[in-house]
Design a protein around this motif. Structure first.
Motif, PDB file in Angstrom:
ATOM      1  N   GLU A  53       0.829  -1.202   0.000  1.00  0.00           N
ATOM      2  CA  GLU A  53       0.000   0.000   0.000  1.00  0.00           C
ATOM      3  C   GLU A  53       0.868   1.258   0.000  1.00  0.00           C
ATOM      4  O   GLU A  53       0.598   2.216  -0.744  1.00  0.00           O
ATOM      5  CB  GLU A  53      -0.921   0.002   1.221  1.00  0.00           C
ATOM      6  N   VAL A  54       1.917   1.238   0.821  1.00  0.00           N
ATOM      7  CA  VAL A  54       2.824   2.385   0.882  1.00  0.00           C
ATOM      8  C   VAL A  54       3.526   2.573  -0.463  1.00  0.00           C
ATOM      9  O   VAL A  54       3.692   3.699  -0.943  1.00  0.00           O
ATOM     10  CB  VAL A  54       3.856   2.193   2.013  1.00  0.00           C
ATOM     11  N   MET A  55       3.947   1.472  -1.084  1.00  0.00           N
ATOM     12  CA  MET A  55       4.605   1.560  -2.378  1.00  0.00           C
ATOM     13  C   MET A  55       3.688   2.192  -3.424  1.00  0.00           C
ATOM     14  O   MET A  55       4.106   3.076  -4.191  1.00  0.00           O
ATOM     15  CB  MET A  55       5.053   0.177  -2.855  1.00  0.00           C
ATOM     16  N   LEU A  56       2.431   1.760  -3.463  1.00  0.00           N
ATOM     17  CA  LEU A  56       1.485   2.324  -4.432  1.00  0.00           C
ATOM     18  C   LEU A  56       1.268   3.812  -4.180  1.00  0.00           C
ATOM     19  O   LEU A  56       1.224   4.613  -5.117  1.00  0.00           O
ATOM     20  CB  LEU A  56       0.165   1.558  -4.369  1.00  0.00           C
ATOM     21  N   ASP A  57       1.143   4.177  -2.897  1.00  0.00           N
ATOM     22  CA  ASP A  57       1.017   5.598  -2.562  1.00  0.00           C
ATOM     23  C   ASP A  57       2.272   6.354  -2.995  1.00  0.00           C
ATOM     24  O   ASP A  57       2.202   7.501  -3.453  1.00  0.00           O
ATOM     25  CB  ASP A  57       0.795   5.776  -1.060  1.00  0.00           C
ATOM     26  N   GLY A  58       3.423   5.702  -2.832  1.00  0.00           N
ATOM     27  CA  GLY A  58       4.681   6.316  -3.223  1.00  0.00           C
ATOM     28  C   GLY A  58       4.749   6.589  -4.720  1.00  0.00           C
ATOM     29  O   GLY A  58       5.197   7.664  -5.144  1.00  0.00           O
ATOM     30  N   PHE A  59       4.294   5.644  -5.524  1.00  0.00           N
ATOM     31  CA  PHE A  59       4.300   5.863  -6.975  1.00  0.00           C
ATOM     32  C   PHE A  59       3.329   6.981  -7.360  1.00  0.00           C
ATOM     33  O   PHE A  59       3.621   7.782  -8.262  1.00  0.00           O
ATOM     34  CB  PHE A  59       3.967   4.575  -7.728  1.00  0.00           C
ATOM     35  N   MET A  60       2.198   7.046  -6.667  1.00  0.00           N
ATOM     36  CA  MET A  60       1.275   8.146  -6.943  1.00  0.00           C
ATOM     37  C   MET A  60       1.946   9.483  -6.623  1.00  0.00           C
ATOM     38  O   MET A  60       1.797  10.458  -7.360  1.00  0.00           O
ATOM     39  CB  MET A  60       0.003   7.978  -6.102  1.00  0.00           C
ATOM     40  N   ARG A  61       2.717   9.517  -5.540  1.00  0.00           N
ATOM     41  CA  ARG A  61       3.437  10.730  -5.168  1.00  0.00           C
ATOM     42  C   ARG A  61       4.505  11.064  -6.211  1.00  0.00           C
ATOM     43  O   ARG A  61       4.703  12.234  -6.558  1.00  0.00           O
ATOM     44  CB  ARG A  61       4.082  10.544  -3.807  1.00  0.00           C
ATOM     45  N   VAL A  62       5.186  10.036  -6.707  1.00  0.00           N
ATOM     46  CA  VAL A  62       6.193  10.249  -7.751  1.00  0.00           C
ATOM     47  C   VAL A  62       5.559  10.902  -8.971  1.00  0.00           C
ATOM     48  O   VAL A  62       6.090  11.882  -9.521  1.00  0.00           O
ATOM     49  CB  VAL A  62       6.853   8.908  -8.149  1.00  0.00           C
ATOM     50  N   PHE A  63       4.412  10.381  -9.400  1.00  0.00           N
ATOM     51  CA  PHE A  63       3.767  10.912 -10.599  1.00  0.00           C
ATOM     52  C   PHE A  63       3.227  12.330 -10.358  1.00  0.00           C
ATOM     53  O   PHE A  63       3.251  13.171 -11.265  1.00  0.00           O
ATOM     54  CB  PHE A  63       2.643   9.988 -11.049  1.00  0.00           C
ATOM     55  N   GLU A  64       2.764  12.590  -9.136  1.00  0.00           N
ATOM     56  CA  GLU A  64       2.225  13.909  -8.815  1.00  0.00           C
ATOM     57  C   GLU A  64       3.329  14.956  -8.700  1.00  0.00           C
ATOM     58  O   GLU A  64       3.123  16.124  -9.046  1.00  0.00           O
ATOM     59  CB  GLU A  64       1.437  13.856  -7.496  1.00  0.00           C
TER      60      GLU A  64
END
Length: 203
Positions: A53-64
């Protein structure tokens, strides 16, 4: 530079596509880095579901936040720092990093000269992952990510003294675990500093 992959042949092309918001660039980044970044998150979040879950949130942060990436540094390193930040945010919210083992439970002082182990890399990763969350977090930040105690204190909202003492206790616990495993029958001695070995397996 990236290996030859569909659509993008250089990292600069990939980053430019990310900044344009292209979904295929998102897919390429995820497929290229998901395995490594899950390993990063797992070192902070002992529960694999939480780590994913943290990893997926992290990728969303990367894209944002991709516009914030300056291309004079490592793209993978920048993604890794985002993942560490997301992991720490998760731990702060859940208050897991504040869990501590009483100092009375640590019955030996860490011996920094001791470096003989009979462990393979999977053994070492396993015992580090068994550290209490607070100790493991600070050990990872200091020994693996290379942050100073001042930086760790600022990141976690603790004093430098607390960071230093938790790192010392983490090392003491690791040393005891390593020595116990070294005494198990059938193991052959091999020389190497456990923090250097762990850093190598973590990258």
């Amino acid at each position: 530079m990236l290996r030859l992959i569909p659509f993008f042949t250089t990292e600069s092309q990939l980053i430019a596509a990310l900044k344009r918001g292209e979904s295929r660039a998102h897919k390429v980044v995820y497929e290229r880095f998901a395995g490594k970044m899950l390993a990063v998150c797992t070192r902070y979040c002992s529960n694999r579901d939480d780590a994913e879950e943290v990893m997926l949130d992290g990728f969303m942060r990367v894209f944002e936040k991709i516009e914030q990436f300056r291309e004079d540094g490592s793209f993978e390193g920048w993604i890794r720092r985002v993942m560490v930040t997301e992991s720490l945010m998760f731990l702060r919210k859940s208050k897991q990093w504040r869990q501590e083992t009483s100092i009375e439970d640590v019955t030996v002082e860490p011996d920094y000269e001791w470096a003989d182990t009979a462990l393979n890399e999977s053994d070492l990763l396993r015992i580090v992952n068994q550290l209490p969350d607070g100790y493991r977090t600070i050990f990872n930040l200091y020994a693996i990510e290379g942050y100073s105690h001042a930086e760790i204190a600022d990141m976690l909202g603790i004093s430098e003294g607390t960071s230093k003492s938790q790192l010392s206790r983490a090392r003491a616990i690791l040393q005891m675990s390593l020595k116990k495993m070294e005494q198990e029958p059938g193991r052959r001695n091999q020389t190497g500093n456990y923090e250097k070995t762990y850093r190598k397996t973590a990258n």
